[in-house]
Every structure is written in C-alpha cells, then in structure tokens.
Design an enzyme around this catalytic site. Structure first.
Site, PDB file in Angstrom:
ATOM      1  N   ASN A  11       0.853  -1.185   0.000  1.00  0.00           N
ATOM      2  CA  ASN A  11       0.000   0.000   0.000  1.00  0.00           C
ATOM      3  C   ASN A  11       0.892   1.238   0.000  1.00  0.00           C
ATOM      4  O   ASN A  11       1.533   1.552   1.001  1.00  0.00           O
ATOM      5  CB  ASN A  11      -0.901  -0.015   1.238  1.00  0.00           C
ATOM      6  CG  ASN A  11      -1.763   1.220   1.361  1.00  0.00           C
ATOM      7  OD1 ASN A  11      -1.908   1.992   0.416  1.00  0.00           O
ATOM      8  ND2 ASN A  11      -2.345   1.422   2.529  1.00  0.00           N
ATOM      9  N   TRP A  12       0.933   1.929  -1.140  1.00  0.00           N
ATOM     10  CA  TRP A  12       1.810   3.096  -1.265  1.00  0.00           C
ATOM     11  C   TRP A  12       1.241   4.340  -0.582  1.00  0.00           C
ATOM     12  O   TRP A  12       1.942   5.340  -0.456  1.00  0.00           O
ATOM     13  CB  TRP A  12       2.066   3.383  -2.746  1.00  0.00           C
ATOM     14  CG  TRP A  12       3.118   2.499  -3.341  1.00  0.00           C
ATOM     15  CD1 TRP A  12       3.501   1.257  -2.915  1.00  0.00           C
ATOM     16  CD2 TRP A  12       3.933   2.800  -4.474  1.00  0.00           C
ATOM     17  NE1 TRP A  12       4.493   0.764  -3.703  1.00  0.00           N
ATOM     18  CE2 TRP A  12       4.782   1.694  -4.692  1.00  0.00           C
ATOM     19  CE3 TRP A  12       4.021   3.878  -5.341  1.00  0.00           C
ATOM     20  CZ2 TRP A  12       5.718   1.648  -5.728  1.00  0.00           C
ATOM     21  CZ3 TRP A  12       4.947   3.827  -6.380  1.00  0.00           C
ATOM     22  CH2 TRP A  12       5.797   2.731  -6.557  1.00  0.00           C
ATOM     23  N   LYS A  13      -0.015   4.298  -0.191  1.00  0.00           N
ATOM     24  CA  LYS A  13      -0.651   5.442   0.453  1.00  0.00           C
ATOM     25  C   LYS A  13      -0.496   6.694  -0.427  1.00  0.00           C
ATOM     26  O   LYS A  13      -0.558   6.588  -1.648  1.00  0.00           O
ATOM     27  CB  LYS A  13      -0.110   5.623   1.870  1.00  0.00           C
ATOM     28  CG  LYS A  13      -0.233   4.339   2.705  1.00  0.00           C
ATOM     29  CD  LYS A  13       0.105   4.515   4.137  1.00  0.00           C
ATOM     30  CE  LYS A  13      -0.058   3.191   4.878  1.00  0.00           C
ATOM     31  NZ  LYS A  13       0.166   3.343   6.323  1.00  0.00           N
ATOM     32  N   HIS A  98      -9.160   0.608   5.512  1.00  0.00           N
ATOM     33  CA  HIS A  98      -7.864   0.844   6.137  1.00  0.00           C
ATOM     34  C   HIS A  98      -8.039   1.776   7.329  1.00  0.00           C
ATOM     35  O   HIS A  98      -8.902   2.666   7.330  1.00  0.00           O
ATOM     36  CB  HIS A  98      -6.894   1.452   5.119  1.00  0.00           C
ATOM     37  CG  HIS A  98      -5.477   1.491   5.602  1.00  0.00           C
ATOM     38  ND1 HIS A  98      -5.000   2.482   6.424  1.00  0.00           N
ATOM     39  CD2 HIS A  98      -4.437   0.645   5.388  1.00  0.00           C
ATOM     40  CE1 HIS A  98      -3.732   2.247   6.704  1.00  0.00           C
ATOM     41  NE2 HIS A  98      -3.360   1.140   6.083  1.00  0.00           N
ATOM     42  N   GLU A 100      -6.506   4.284   8.341  1.00  0.00           N
ATOM     43  CA  GLU A 100      -6.401   5.706   8.056  1.00  0.00           C
ATOM     44  C   GLU A 100      -7.692   6.247   7.460  1.00  0.00           C
ATOM     45  O   GLU A 100      -8.023   7.429   7.640  1.00  0.00           O
ATOM     46  CB  GLU A 100      -5.207   5.956   7.131  1.00  0.00           C
ATOM     47  CG  GLU A 100      -3.885   5.727   7.844  1.00  0.00           C
ATOM     48  CD  GLU A 100      -2.705   5.488   6.934  1.00  0.00           C
ATOM     49  OE1 GLU A 100      -1.613   5.260   7.475  1.00  0.00           O
ATOM     50  OE2 GLU A 100      -2.872   5.521   5.695  1.00  0.00           O
ATOM     51  N   GLU A 168      -4.412  -5.285  10.753  1.00  0.00           N
ATOM     52  CA  GLU A 168      -3.394  -4.261  10.952  1.00  0.00           C
ATOM     53  C   GLU A 168      -3.601  -3.588  12.306  1.00  0.00           C
ATOM     54  O   GLU A 168      -4.477  -2.738  12.451  1.00  0.00           O
ATOM     55  CB  GLU A 168      -3.479  -3.203   9.851  1.00  0.00           C
ATOM     56  CG  GLU A 168      -3.108  -3.693   8.470  1.00  0.00           C
ATOM     57  CD  GLU A 168      -2.854  -2.530   7.522  1.00  0.00           C
ATOM     58  OE1 GLU A 168      -1.773  -2.488   6.940  1.00  0.00           O
ATOM     59  OE2 GLU A 168      -3.727  -1.670   7.403  1.00  0.00           O
ATOM     60  N   GLY A 174       3.477   1.939  10.642  1.00  0.00           N
ATOM     61  CA  GLY A 174       4.436   3.007  10.432  1.00  0.00           C
ATOM     62  C   GLY A 174       5.225   3.414  11.657  1.00  0.00           C
ATOM     63  O   GLY A 174       5.975   4.395  11.616  1.00  0.00           O
ATOM     64  N   SER A 214       4.210  -2.431  10.130  1.00  0.00           N
ATOM     65  CA  SER A 214       5.671  -2.413  10.236  1.00  0.00           C
ATOM     66  C   SER A 214       6.306  -3.734   9.809  1.00  0.00           C
ATOM     67  O   SER A 214       7.216  -4.247  10.457  1.00  0.00           O
ATOM     68  CB  SER A 214       6.104  -2.043  11.663  1.00  0.00           C
ATOM     69  OG  SER A 214       5.717  -0.722  11.971  1.00  0.00           O
ATOM     70  N   GLY A 235       3.271  -1.364   4.145  1.00  0.00           N
ATOM     71  CA  GLY A 235       3.206   0.065   3.895  1.00  0.00           C
ATOM     72  C   GLY A 235       4.502   0.595   3.322  1.00  0.00           C
ATOM     73  O   GLY A 235       4.859   0.342   2.175  1.00  0.00           O
ATOM     74  N   GLY A 236       5.276   1.321   4.135  1.00  0.00           N
ATOM     75  CA  GLY A 236       6.461   2.012   3.665  1.00  0.00           C
ATOM     76  C   GLY A 236       7.489   1.130   2.978  1.00  0.00           C
ATOM     77  O   GLY A 236       8.158   1.572   2.037  1.00  0.00           O
TER      78      GLY A 236
END
Length: 252
Positions: A11-13, A98, A100, A168, A174, A214, A235-236
């Site tokens: 997920n590049w957000k 998600h 967020e 999650e 993150g 993470s 994620g990142g």
C-alpha cells in the site's frame, strides 16, 4: 487448510509520482528472474498511477489495486472514485476499511461493507482491513474490536474468491513496533474461528488472512511463518523494490 496461496500486497498510500514506475519495473524484473513465484504480488499506488502501473504490469506477476473506492455508482460525487473506474483503469483489487480511512475520514463498518459490495459488483477483489488502536489494545479489547469489525465490514456474500482480510494493529502501522508472533497468532486464530463460525468450514477456511503493521524484510519470515497468516499488507517497505522483494522473499 494449507492450499491458500499467500499474498504480499503493498500500500503506497499518498506516495508516488510518474517516475516511481522505475520501482515497479525493478520489482517486475526481480520477480521475473525467479523460476516461479510462491505468492501473489499486489501494489496499490495512488489513484493517479493506477492506469499507468496497470499497463506496466500487464503480463507480469504484479497486480494493481486501488487504495479505496466509493460505495456509490458513478455520478455527481466530486472527488470520489467508483469501483468500476478502478476496474476500467486495470485494477484487479481494492483496499477498503484501512485504519487511516476509518480514523481520518470517520468511515464506519457499514461504510466499509457498502464499499466492499460496490467492489464485488465491479469484479474487484477486496482487501478488507481490521485492527485495534493502542488504547483499545491497552484495555484488552483487541479481539472484541477485531471481531466487531469483521462482523460489520464483511458482506454476507463475502468468500475467498472476492475477499481477503488484513489485520493491521493501528498502533503498529508506520511506527516500527510490531506485536509478538504469539500475539499475531492469537488474533489470526480468532479471526479464523470467527469466519468459520459465520460462513461455515469451507468458506471460512478459504479466506486469506494478511498481517500488516511495520512489516520489513528483517521480520517478514517470522511473521509470515505464523499459523493462519497468509501474507502481508505492507506500507512504507513497499515503496522500494529491493525492500518489498525482501519481504516477498519470505515465500521463496
């Protein structure tokens, strides 16, 4: 059940420009160099890159997903993106629910359920996210929160052909913090039991359950080795091909 094919999804957000296609090309090259891939690979870029990345990934081991979709049919809904538009742009899946979106946009389980139904109608696989916040974890409510989100967010028509579930823990996304393998195992075992109780043995055991929060190359093998963990939502670490491929490497 051991025949669930794992998925590693990135997920590049709100990250990525046209030049970021170089990372997708590097990932495709790395995957194509292997004799076979033991898991499905999905990237969810921002909406602006879905069509371009879908074209780049055609005939490759990488599939493209949207990060969200509207529950509404196309029409006068400024700023929204319909599920059918994602499918038309080449996406095969979409992330809904998600944390967020739940936190920043106040999305409820009912909202997520409606988005999943719209995704099904468009022929998209849904990756439905669930997970607890740090205060919920601290008061011992993790399993109640996750089970409540499963009950409200998954439509009755959900099955393994149209739905993947991602756990999650919000406090781990993150932050560099992760639950222990035992903690993850407990949540995933409970999710499996809950899904079997609602949908029956065959359907409930067919859902693929992802862990997210993470996930990095250094901890991927341990987390992906937990019972009832059928892959990861990353994620990142999915933004760079070398890092993401390091997580996929857990399934070599």
């Amino acid at each position: 059940m051991t025949n669930r094919r794992p998925i590693v999804a990135g997920n590049w957000k709100m990250n990525g420009l046209r030049g970021s296609k170089a990372e997708i090309e590097a990932l495709i090259a790395a995957l194509s160099a292997r004799p076979a891939n033991a898991c499905d690979v999905v990237i969810a870029p921002p909406f602006t890159l879905v069509a371009d990345f879908s074209s780049t990934c055609a005939s490759s081991p990488v599939e493209i997903a949207g990060q969200d979709c509207s529950a509404l049919a196309p029409g006068a809904h400024t700023g929204d993106v319909a599920a059918s538009m994602l499918a038309d742009a080449g996406a095969t899946a979409v992330i809904v629910g998600h944390s967020e979106r739940r936190q920043d946009h106040r999305e409820t389980d009912e909202d997520v359920n409606a988005k999943a139904l719209a995704a099904y109608e468009a022929g998209l696989t849904t990756i439905i996210c669930v997970g607890e916040t740090e205060p919920e974890r601290d008061r011992g409510a993790t399993l109640d929160v996750v089970n409540g989100q499963l009950a409200g967010s998954l439509p009755d028509s959900a099955d393994s052909s149209n739905t993947v579930v991602a756990y999650e823990p919000v406090w781990a996304i993150g932050t560099g913090r992760t639950p222990t393998a035992d903690d993850v195992a407990k949540v995933h075992a409970t999710m499996r039991e809950t899904l079997v109780a609602r949908f029956g043995d065959e359907v409930g055991n067919g859902f693929r359950l992802l862990y997210g929060g993470s996930v990095k190359p250094a901890n991927a093998a341990e987390l992906m080795g937990v019972a009832d963990v059928d892959g990861a939502l990353v994620g990142g670490a999915s933004l760079k091909a070398v890092d993401f491929d390091g997580i996929i490497d857990a399934y070599r």
